[in-house]
Design an enzyme around this catalytic site. Structure first.
Site, PDB file in Angstrom:
ATOM      1  N   ARG A 192     -19.377 -21.477 -35.037  1.00 13.42           N
ATOM      2  CA  ARG A 192     -18.396 -21.151 -36.115  1.00 13.42           C
ATOM      3  C   ARG A 192     -19.153 -20.370 -37.422  1.00 13.42           C
ATOM      4  O   ARG A 192     -18.859 -20.748 -38.553  1.00 13.42           O
ATOM      5  CB  ARG A 192     -17.626 -22.376 -36.540  1.00 13.42           C
ATOM      6  CG  ARG A 192     -16.888 -23.134 -35.366  1.00 13.42           C
ATOM      7  CD  ARG A 192     -16.096 -24.219 -36.078  1.00 13.42           C
ATOM      8  NE  ARG A 192     -15.560 -24.428 -34.772  1.00 13.42           N
ATOM      9  CZ  ARG A 192     -15.539 -25.961 -34.289  1.00 13.42           C
ATOM     10  NH1 ARG A 192     -16.465 -26.604 -34.901  1.00 13.42           N
ATOM     11  NH2 ARG A 192     -15.174 -26.185 -32.940  1.00 13.42           N
ATOM     12  N   ARG A 221      -6.371 -33.084 -25.416  1.00 13.75           N
ATOM     13  CA  ARG A 221      -7.323 -33.384 -26.728  1.00 13.75           C
ATOM     14  C   ARG A 221      -7.359 -32.133 -27.472  1.00 13.75           C
ATOM     15  O   ARG A 221      -6.855 -31.149 -27.319  1.00 13.75           O
ATOM     16  CB  ARG A 221      -8.854 -33.591 -26.044  1.00 13.75           C
ATOM     17  CG  ARG A 221      -9.566 -32.101 -25.545  1.00 13.75           C
ATOM     18  CD  ARG A 221     -10.266 -32.649 -24.364  1.00 13.75           C
ATOM     19  NE  ARG A 221      -9.581 -32.663 -23.092  1.00 13.75           N
ATOM     20  CZ  ARG A 221     -10.081 -32.092 -21.958  1.00 13.75           C
ATOM     21  NH1 ARG A 221     -11.254 -31.711 -21.832  1.00 13.75           N
ATOM     22  NH2 ARG A 221      -9.135 -32.384 -20.963  1.00 13.75           N
ATOM     23  N   ASP A 280     -18.619 -21.897 -22.018  1.00  9.69           N
ATOM     24  CA  ASP A 280     -17.307 -21.760 -22.584  1.00  9.69           C
ATOM     25  C   ASP A 280     -16.771 -20.309 -22.575  1.00  9.69           C
ATOM     26  O   ASP A 280     -17.347 -19.482 -23.207  1.00  9.69           O
ATOM     27  CB  ASP A 280     -17.421 -22.250 -24.198  1.00  9.69           C
ATOM     28  CG  ASP A 280     -16.432 -23.227 -24.570  1.00  9.69           C
ATOM     29  OD1 ASP A 280     -15.317 -22.983 -23.785  1.00  9.69           O
ATOM     30  OD2 ASP A 280     -16.465 -23.847 -25.319  1.00  9.69           O
ATOM     31  N   LYS A 308     -14.114 -24.551 -20.431  1.00  6.06           N
ATOM     32  CA  LYS A 308     -15.546 -24.744 -19.850  1.00  6.06           C
ATOM     33  C   LYS A 308     -15.615 -24.731 -18.508  1.00  6.06           C
ATOM     34  O   LYS A 308     -14.696 -24.859 -17.737  1.00  6.06           O
ATOM     35  CB  LYS A 308     -16.295 -25.875 -20.308  1.00  6.06           C
ATOM     36  CG  LYS A 308     -16.479 -25.977 -21.918  1.00  6.06           C
ATOM     37  CD  LYS A 308     -17.236 -27.427 -22.350  1.00  6.06           C
ATOM     38  CE  LYS A 308     -17.450 -27.460 -23.901  1.00  6.06           C
ATOM     39  NZ  LYS A 308     -16.131 -27.915 -24.480  1.00  6.06           N
ATOM     40  N   ARG A 335      -6.796 -26.678 -27.382  1.00  9.79           N
ATOM     41  CA  ARG A 335      -7.221 -25.754 -26.313  1.00  9.79           C
ATOM     42  C   ARG A 335      -6.687 -26.573 -24.949  1.00  9.79           C
ATOM     43  O   ARG A 335      -6.186 -25.888 -24.306  1.00  9.79           O
ATOM     44  CB  ARG A 335      -8.720 -25.586 -26.161  1.00  9.79           C
ATOM     45  CG  ARG A 335      -9.200 -24.699 -25.009  1.00  9.79           C
ATOM     46  CD  ARG A 335     -10.637 -24.423 -25.024  1.00  9.79           C
ATOM     47  NE  ARG A 335     -11.053 -24.053 -26.118  1.00  9.79           N
ATOM     48  CZ  ARG A 335     -12.458 -24.012 -26.367  1.00  9.79           C
ATOM     49  NH1 ARG A 335     -13.127 -24.322 -25.675  1.00  9.79           N
ATOM     50  NH2 ARG A 335     -12.931 -23.410 -27.545  1.00  9.79           N
ATOM     51  N   TYR A 336      -7.098 -27.712 -24.835  1.00  8.42           N
ATOM     52  CA  TYR A 336      -7.103 -28.604 -23.572  1.00  8.42           C
ATOM     53  C   TYR A 336      -5.809 -29.404 -23.811  1.00  8.42           C
ATOM     54  O   TYR A 336      -5.437 -29.869 -25.110  1.00  8.42           O
ATOM     55  CB  TYR A 336      -7.889 -29.297 -23.154  1.00  8.42           C
ATOM     56  CG  TYR A 336      -9.054 -28.488 -22.761  1.00  8.42           C
ATOM     57  CD1 TYR A 336      -9.435 -28.118 -21.551  1.00  8.42           C
ATOM     58  CD2 TYR A 336     -10.086 -28.551 -23.760  1.00  8.42           C
ATOM     59  CE1 TYR A 336     -10.550 -27.108 -21.282  1.00  8.42           C
ATOM     60  CE2 TYR A 336     -11.367 -27.732 -23.482  1.00  8.42           C
ATOM     61  CZ  TYR A 336     -11.588 -27.019 -22.149  1.00  8.42           C
ATOM     62  OH  TYR A 336     -12.691 -26.233 -21.916  1.00  8.42           O
ATOM     63  N   CYS A 339     -22.646 -28.563 -43.586  1.00  6.45           N
ATOM     64  CA  CYS A 339     -23.689 -28.947 -42.474  1.00  6.45           C
ATOM     65  C   CYS A 339     -25.177 -29.309 -43.433  1.00  6.45           C
ATOM     66  O   CYS A 339     -25.487 -28.671 -44.407  1.00  6.45           O
ATOM     67  CB  CYS A 339     -24.011 -28.039 -41.584  1.00  6.45           C
ATOM     68  SG  CYS A 339     -22.761 -27.745 -40.205  1.00  6.45           S
ATOM     69  N   CYS A 348     -27.378 -23.706 -38.960  1.00  9.61           N
ATOM     70  CA  CYS A 348     -28.086 -23.222 -37.994  1.00  9.61           C
ATOM     71  C   CYS A 348     -27.730 -21.444 -37.437  1.00  9.61           C
ATOM     72  O   CYS A 348     -26.558 -21.177 -37.563  1.00  9.61           O
ATOM     73  CB  CYS A 348     -27.487 -23.947 -36.359  1.00  9.61           C
ATOM     74  SG  CYS A 348     -28.111 -25.715 -36.703  1.00  9.61           S
ATOM     75  N   ASP A 393     -22.519 -19.007 -26.741  1.00 10.01           N
ATOM     76  CA  ASP A 393     -21.081 -18.250 -26.670  1.00 10.01           C
ATOM     77  C   ASP A 393     -21.537 -16.792 -27.370  1.00 10.01           C
ATOM     78  O   ASP A 393     -22.700 -16.441 -27.969  1.00 10.01           O
ATOM     79  CB  ASP A 393     -20.448 -19.063 -27.639  1.00 10.01           C
ATOM     80  CG  ASP A 393     -19.977 -20.338 -27.105  1.00 10.01           C
ATOM     81  OD1 ASP A 393     -19.685 -20.712 -25.955  1.00 10.01           O
ATOM     82  OD2 ASP A 393     -19.810 -21.168 -28.166  1.00 10.01           O
ATOM     83  N   CYS A 423     -25.057 -21.051 -34.721  1.00  9.07           N
ATOM     84  CA  CYS A 423     -23.615 -21.573 -34.969  1.00  9.07           C
ATOM     85  C   CYS A 423     -22.399 -21.039 -34.213  1.00  9.07           C
ATOM     86  O   CYS A 423     -22.288 -19.922 -34.485  1.00  9.07           O
ATOM     87  CB  CYS A 423     -23.447 -21.993 -36.519  1.00  9.07           C
ATOM     88  SG  CYS A 423     -21.991 -22.954 -36.633  1.00  9.07           S
TER      89      CYS A 423
END
Length: 346
Positions: free
Chosen positions: A107, A89, A304, A311, A85-86, A98, A102, A267, A105
């Site tokens: 994703r 990085r 985000d 962000k 994205r950036y 996991c 959660c 999000d 999440c």
């Protein structure tokens, strides 16, 4: 479907079984449910902050206003398993697994679903080839799923291969393991990780109840290995959208050598709308932290943006200007004029 709450280091309760209701099972058939014995043991009452984060809620299936991939991660993936994205990085998705799935999440669309396996060797080679061919990349973030679900040997292979790329200067790991499966953090793991400095870990505490003797020990082992620790929380309705809870969480993290880094606005992920709070609530929390606790305990409050736009940090007070004077507000609400430089000297 059942999940197990085992003996908790904080409560000492004996183990018990809790059966999901029909509605909860229906949700879990779409968005899988998994809760580690340790994390389930932190639940004190049905509907508490821990429960809300890990037990399916029928409202997950009622959310038809949001989308599965609002951050356009798939569009920003030049090769499978990598998000770019950036400019400098990338995010490397090393696993879909996991200890806890959660309910909020980011994703949610694929974590715990098909392909709940570590990154396969062929995919890793394509990712490494892309990173090697893109010298602007200097920062690689391991994510998933949870990278620390890999065994030590598999994780060491990935870290070694990344360290062989000369323009990769920084490696970060995003993990919730200290919160959800702290026994995974062993002296052997920390010794291995310490061979790959500069290496940083951002973990994910959302509530003071997650700061336990076991999670403190896990963070201590990592910090004692020279690994700087940060924390990224998500602002969650009914979990931590409260000034006192957030104040206790941020100061408690600083006490255990974990630097508060971000509070994320939720999000716009399909299946999570019931967790969303107004942005004004996040700004209220930041306003209540600034000046009242150490500046080190005040994280950035960020949104985000959709479509992978990145962000944006939000501050409680906009900057007002009257000519060359800025009108600024102190943490106690007092307005103070500050003279700005409008023209730079030649």
């Amino acid at each position: 479907m059942q999940y197990i709450t085992g003996e908790s280091s904080t409560s000492g309760n004996s183990s018990k079984f809790i059966t999901l209701t029909g509605d909860q099972q229906a949700v879990a058939s779409v968005y899988p449910c998994k809760v580690s014995r340790y994390y389930a043991g932190l639940i004190s009452t049905e509907g508490d902050a821990i429960w809300r984060q890990c037990v399916p809620d029928i409202r997950e299936l009622e959310d038809d206003m949001q989308v599965a991939d609002p951050l356009a991660e798939e569009l920003l993936s030049p090769v499978p398993g990598l998000i770019h994205r950036y400019p400098d990085r990338v995010v490397l998705l090393v696993s879909n697994r996991c200890p806890v799935y959660c309910r909020f999440c980011m994703r949610k669309r694929h974590v715990g679903g098909e392909g709940d396996v570590p990154l396969d060797p062929d995919a890793l080679e394509k990712i490494l080839a892309y990173i090697r061919s893109t010298p602007v990349i200097r920062d690689v973030i391991l994510s998933g799923g949870d990278p620390l679900m890999l065994d030590d040997a598999s994780l060491q292979v990935i870290l070694s291969r990344l360290r062989d790329i000369r323009h990769v200067k920084i490696i970060r790991i995003g993990t919730r393991i200290p919160v959800t499966l702290p026994e995974r953090v062993t002296p052997e793991l920390c010794s291995m990780l310490s061979r790959f400095h500069p290496l940083y870990i951002n973990t994910h505490f959302n509530h003071p109840a997650e700061i336990t003797e076991a999670s403190v020990r896990a963070c201590g082992l990592l910090a004692n290995s020279g690994i700087p620790l940060g924390n990224q929380s998500v602002l969650l309705r009914g979990v931590n959208d409260d000034v006192t809870i957030m104040r206790d969480l941020m100061t408690g993290l600083l006490d255990i050598r974990v630097k508060p880094y971000y509070i994320h606005q939720m999000d716009l992920i399909k299946g999570t709308a019931h967790f969303r709070t107004p942005v004004s609530r996040g700004l209220e929390i930041i306003r209540a932290l600034r000046g009242h606790v150490s500046g080190m305990a005040v994280p950035h409050y960020v949104i985000d943006l959709p479509e992978g736009k990145g962000k944006v940090a939000l501050l409680p007070e906009p900057v007002e200007r009257e000519g060359d004077m800025l009108i600024l507000r102190t943490y106690q609400g007092e307005q103070v004029a500050y003279r700005d430089i409008t023209d730079l000297p030649e």
